[in-house]
Design a protein around this motif. Structure first.
Motif, PDB file in Angstrom:
ATOM      1  N   HIS A  10       0.431  -1.494   0.148  1.00 21.57           N
ATOM      2  CA  HIS A  10       0.102  -0.098   0.008  1.00 21.57           C
ATOM      3  C   HIS A  10       0.878   1.246  -0.219  1.00 21.57           C
ATOM      4  O   HIS A  10       0.218   2.231  -0.480  1.00 21.57           O
ATOM      5  CB  HIS A  10      -1.101   0.376   1.242  1.00 21.57           C
ATOM      6  N   GLY A  72       1.786  13.172  -9.208  1.00 20.34           N
ATOM      7  CA  GLY A  72       1.595  12.156  -8.183  1.00 20.34           C
ATOM      8  C   GLY A  72      -0.165  11.983  -7.400  1.00 20.34           C
ATOM      9  O   GLY A  72      -0.620  13.761  -7.907  1.00 20.34           O
ATOM     10  N   ALA A  73      -0.658  11.185  -6.703  1.00 22.68           N
ATOM     11  CA  ALA A  73      -1.945  11.596  -6.461  1.00 22.68           C
ATOM     12  C   ALA A  73      -2.183  13.190  -4.980  1.00 22.68           C
ATOM     13  O   ALA A  73      -2.753  13.265  -4.963  1.00 22.68           O
ATOM     14  CB  ALA A  73      -2.370  10.521  -5.305  1.00 22.68           C
ATOM     15  N   THR A  74      -0.772  13.045  -4.334  1.00 23.10           N
ATOM     16  CA  THR A  74      -0.929  14.223  -3.449  1.00 23.10           C
ATOM     17  C   THR A  74      -0.867  15.239  -3.909  1.00 23.10           C
ATOM     18  O   THR A  74      -2.360  16.281  -3.711  1.00 23.10           O
ATOM     19  CB  THR A  74       0.599  14.283  -2.812  1.00 23.10           C
ATOM     20  N   ASN A  77      -4.833  14.954  -5.387  1.00 25.59           N
ATOM     21  CA  ASN A  77      -5.666  15.584  -4.386  1.00 25.59           C
ATOM     22  C   ASN A  77      -5.497  17.262  -4.017  1.00 25.59           C
ATOM     23  O   ASN A  77      -6.466  18.166  -4.273  1.00 25.59           O
ATOM     24  CB  ASN A  77      -5.686  15.036  -3.416  1.00 25.59           C
ATOM     25  N   HIS A 102      -6.692  10.312   3.085  1.00 18.25           N
ATOM     26  CA  HIS A 102      -5.610  10.045   3.542  1.00 18.25           C
ATOM     27  C   HIS A 102      -4.892  11.680   4.057  1.00 18.25           C
ATOM     28  O   HIS A 102      -5.759  12.771   3.558  1.00 18.25           O
ATOM     29  CB  HIS A 102      -4.026  10.126   2.743  1.00 18.25           C
ATOM     30  N   ALA A 104      -3.274  13.802   2.594  1.00 19.92           N
ATOM     31  CA  ALA A 104      -3.231  14.371   0.964  1.00 19.92           C
ATOM     32  C   ALA A 104      -4.395  15.057   0.804  1.00 19.92           C
ATOM     33  O   ALA A 104      -4.520  15.548  -0.303  1.00 19.92           O
ATOM     34  CB  ALA A 104      -2.365  13.002  -0.328  1.00 19.92           C
ATOM     35  N   MET A 149     -12.347   9.184  -0.232  1.00 16.16           N
ATOM     36  CA  MET A 149     -12.227   8.125  -0.630  1.00 16.16           C
ATOM     37  C   MET A 149     -12.115   6.792  -1.014  1.00 16.16           C
ATOM     38  O   MET A 149     -13.387   6.252  -0.974  1.00 16.16           O
ATOM     39  CB  MET A 149     -10.458   8.060  -0.384  1.00 16.16           C
ATOM     40  N   ASN A 153      -5.605   3.625   2.295  1.00 15.94           N
ATOM     41  CA  ASN A 153      -5.042   2.839   2.992  1.00 15.94           C
ATOM     42  C   ASN A 153      -4.408   2.120   3.631  1.00 15.94           C
ATOM     43  O   ASN A 153      -3.092   1.384   4.120  1.00 15.94           O
ATOM     44  CB  ASN A 153      -3.997   4.284   2.189  1.00 15.94           C
ATOM     45  N   ASP A 178     -10.312  10.754  -4.406  1.00 16.85           N
ATOM     46  CA  ASP A 178      -8.973   9.617  -3.629  1.00 16.85           C
ATOM     47  C   ASP A 178      -9.189   8.509  -3.938  1.00 16.85           C
ATOM     48  O   ASP A 178      -9.653   7.508  -3.371  1.00 16.85           O
ATOM     49  CB  ASP A 178      -9.026   9.962  -2.561  1.00 16.85           C
ATOM     50  N   THR A 180      -6.501   6.317  -5.335  1.00 15.50           N
ATOM     51  CA  THR A 180      -5.096   6.272  -5.074  1.00 15.50           C
ATOM     52  C   THR A 180      -5.406   4.509  -5.613  1.00 15.50           C
ATOM     53  O   THR A 180      -4.074   3.500  -5.456  1.00 15.50           O
ATOM     54  CB  THR A 180      -4.033   6.801  -4.445  1.00 15.50           C
ATOM     55  N   GLN A 181      -5.602   4.150  -4.004  1.00 18.83           N
ATOM     56  CA  GLN A 181      -5.604   2.706  -2.923  1.00 18.83           C
ATOM     57  C   GLN A 181      -6.210   1.843  -4.032  1.00 18.83           C
ATOM     58  O   GLN A 181      -6.108   0.730  -4.735  1.00 18.83           O
ATOM     59  CB  GLN A 181      -5.563   2.547  -1.958  1.00 18.83           C
ATOM     60  N   HIS A 203       2.798   5.009  -8.526  1.00 17.60           N
ATOM     61  CA  HIS A 203       3.568   3.609  -8.263  1.00 17.60           C
ATOM     62  C   HIS A 203       2.767   2.568  -7.645  1.00 17.60           C
ATOM     63  O   HIS A 203       3.359   2.274  -6.234  1.00 17.60           O
ATOM     64  CB  HIS A 203       4.441   5.101  -6.808  1.00 17.60           C
ATOM     65  N   LYS A 204       1.235   2.903  -7.449  1.00 21.79           N
ATOM     66  CA  LYS A 204       0.792   1.918  -6.429  1.00 21.79           C
ATOM     67  C   LYS A 204       0.318   0.487  -7.153  1.00 21.79           C
ATOM     68  O   LYS A 204      -0.469  -0.291  -6.630  1.00 21.79           O
ATOM     69  CB  LYS A 204      -0.562   2.928  -6.156  1.00 21.79           C
TER      70      LYS A 204
HETATM   71  N1  PMP Z   1      -4.036   9.355  -1.241  1.00 21.37           N
HETATM   72  C1  PMP Z   1      -4.221   7.225  -0.936  1.00 21.37           C
HETATM   73  C2  PMP Z   1      -5.455   6.875  -0.408  1.00 21.37           C
HETATM   74  C3  PMP Z   1      -2.422   7.337  -0.666  1.00 21.37           C
HETATM   75  O1  PMP Z   1      -2.155   5.817  -0.298  1.00 21.37           O
HETATM   76  C4  PMP Z   1      -1.412   7.638  -0.827  1.00 21.37           C
HETATM   77  C5  PMP Z   1      -0.416   7.731  -1.263  1.00 21.37           C
HETATM   78  N2  PMP Z   1       0.590   6.616   0.188  1.00 21.37           N
HETATM   79  C6  PMP Z   1      -1.798   8.873  -1.625  1.00 21.37           C
HETATM   80  C7  PMP Z   1      -3.161   9.444  -1.536  1.00 21.37           C
HETATM   81  C8  PMP Z   1      -0.614   9.796  -2.227  1.00 21.37           C
HETATM   82  O2  PMP Z   1       0.232   9.539  -3.070  1.00 21.37           O
HETATM   83  P1  PMP Z   1       1.384  10.433  -3.894  1.00 21.37           P
HETATM   84  O3  PMP Z   1       2.674   9.258  -3.476  1.00 21.37           O
HETATM   85  O4  PMP Z   1       1.573   8.738  -5.480  1.00 21.37           O
HETATM   86  O5  PMP Z   1       1.230  11.318  -4.026  1.00 21.37           O
END
Ligand code: PMP
Length: 404
Positions: A10, A72-74, A77, A102, A104, A149, A153, A178, A180-181, A203-204
């Motif tokens: 994760h 990335g997801a950060t 978001n 998260h 983020a 979400m 995560n 979100d 991402t997971q 990267h996930k």
């Molecule tokens: N949202 C969730 C639910 C995540 O698990 C993560 C990464 N742990 C992120 C956002 C952030 O993703 P990134 O590392 O690609 O910025």
């Protein structure tokens, strides 16, 4: 079997070798800038980006024009929350999200609060699920965005996104998810889910680090955003900057592989997860599952081992990469806010371990992990006076500890 074992998928996943193969030519011979419109180097790079955009869009049933590349997801978001808040400021100043998002999502929401935006953080039930009725009840005529979400995560709980999407549509409020997971692990269809914005990261899903995407709906409704970065106007003006073509090509390949292999992969991962769960929970007393019993990510398992401190347990199984809900390395000593939001007590939150099974996890690794966890937990419990007292039948909650 090789040590150390990676069971923290994760957090991040290794790049699939097929992804690396797809990326390599774009570092050297196909190095062009995809925005160079007047020579073959640019066209070649653009072709790579176009293919990737289609592969990624297909994975979530979007149009390729609706994919905005980010780091990335950060970043996705941040762009979704801040970009919407700024663009729709005249319309309203209220955002709804949940307490188990998260950081983020939580942190951009907090930062918007400082600028006068009102944020409702919905609580979750003891499985970590957001109740769609709570979303409905929180909506006011000033609500401009709902951000919930897809899958958590830490505990892997999957939220009822489709139901929330329906409510958002009915009330005419934009819906960000979100995911991402969840993307690449479970079927995600932005049309069916009714989401208007969706964040995810390469990267996930066995792609490279440093590249992610924000899905931005173009029709019914057409979502508009104030960009975070000003510059060359790339990505329909929403995210300026030269595209990292090799990373994007890798992201595309990773998405394609997930799309093709998800059905078989998720069954295999779920079987390994259930084997791990049965092996641990069937052989030990006072272990508790965190999260939803069924509505959870295929590769996720989160267990609290009573009378054992999570970080100490991780130190005892150093050759296995896992994660704990205890945050003893941070200044606050606060355990996981996600587990606390579920109503898990501080002690059990401190004793939780997250297992993240992935594409490359083997049955042999799972069996090794079961054996090591049993030994390590038993060893720590043998040394625990609290555990000894509990076994003697003393109710620890009634004990009056001496002040000194
Ligand atoms: N949202 C969730 C639910 C995540 O698990 C993560 C990464 N742990 C992120 C956002 C952030 O993703 P990134 O590392 O690609 O910025």
């Amino acid at each position: 079997m090789k040590l150390p074992i990676y069971m923290d998928n994760h957090s991040t996943t290794p790049c699939d070798p097929r992804v690396v193969d797809a990326m390599l030519p774009y570092f050297t011979e196909k190095f062009g800038n995809s925005a160079s419109r007047n020579h073959s180097f640019g066209w070649e790079a653009e072709e790579g980006v176009d293919t990737a955009r289609k592969q990624i869009a297909k994975l979530i049933n979007a149009d390729s024009k609706e994919i905005v590349f980010t780091s990335g997801a950060t970043e996705s978001n941040n762009l979704a929350l801040k970009g919407v808040a700024e663009m729709y400021r005249e319309k309203g100043d209220h955002i709804i999200t949940s307490s188990t998002e998260h950081r983020a999502v939580i942190d951009p929401a907090k930062s918007l609060e400082k600028k006068g935006v009102k944020v409702t953080y919905l609580s979750v039930d003891k499985t970590g699920t957001v109740n769609p009725d709570d979303v409905r009840n929180a909506i006011t005529d000033k609500t401009i965005l709902i951000s919930i979400m897809l899958a958590n995560n830490e505990i892997g709980t999957i939220n009822p996104i489709k139901e929330i999407g329906k409510i958002a549509k009915e009330k005419g409020v934009l819906f960000h998810c979100d995911a991402t997971q969840g993307v690449g692990k479970i079927p995600v269809n932005v049309q069916e889910l009714g989401v208007d914005l969706m964040s995810f990261s390469a990267h996930k899903i066995y792609g490279p680090k440093g590249i992610g995407a924000l899905y931005v709906r173009r029709r019914a409704p057409r979502v508009r955003l104030v960009p975070m970065l000003d510059g060359g106007g790339h990505e329909r003006g929403m995210r300026s900057g030269t595209l990292p073509v090799p990373l994007i090509v890798g992201f595309g390949k990773a998405a394609e592989l997930c799309e093709q292999e998800m059905a078989t992969e998720s069954v295999r991962m779920m079987a390994l997860r259930d084997r791990l769960k049965a092996g641990i929970m069937g052989a030990m007393e006072e272990v508790y599952l965190n999260g939803h019993p069924t509505e959870r990510l295929p590769g996720n398992l989160n267990i609290s081992f009573a009378y054992v401190e999570g970080e100490a347990l991780l130190m005892g199984v150093k050759e296995i990469a896992l994660s704990s809900g205890s945050a003893c390395t941070s200044a606050t000593l606060e355990p996981s806010y996600v587990l606390r939001a579920l109503g898990v007590g501080s002690d059990l939150a401190h004793s939780s371990i997250r297992f993240g099974i992935g594409r490359f996890t083997t049955e042999e690794e799972v069996d090794y992990t079961i054996d090591r966890m049993l030994k390590a937990v038993n060893h720590l419990r043998e040394m625990s006076p609290l555990y000894e007292m509990a076994k003697e039948g003393i109710d620890l909650s009634t004990v009056e500890w001496a002040a000194h």
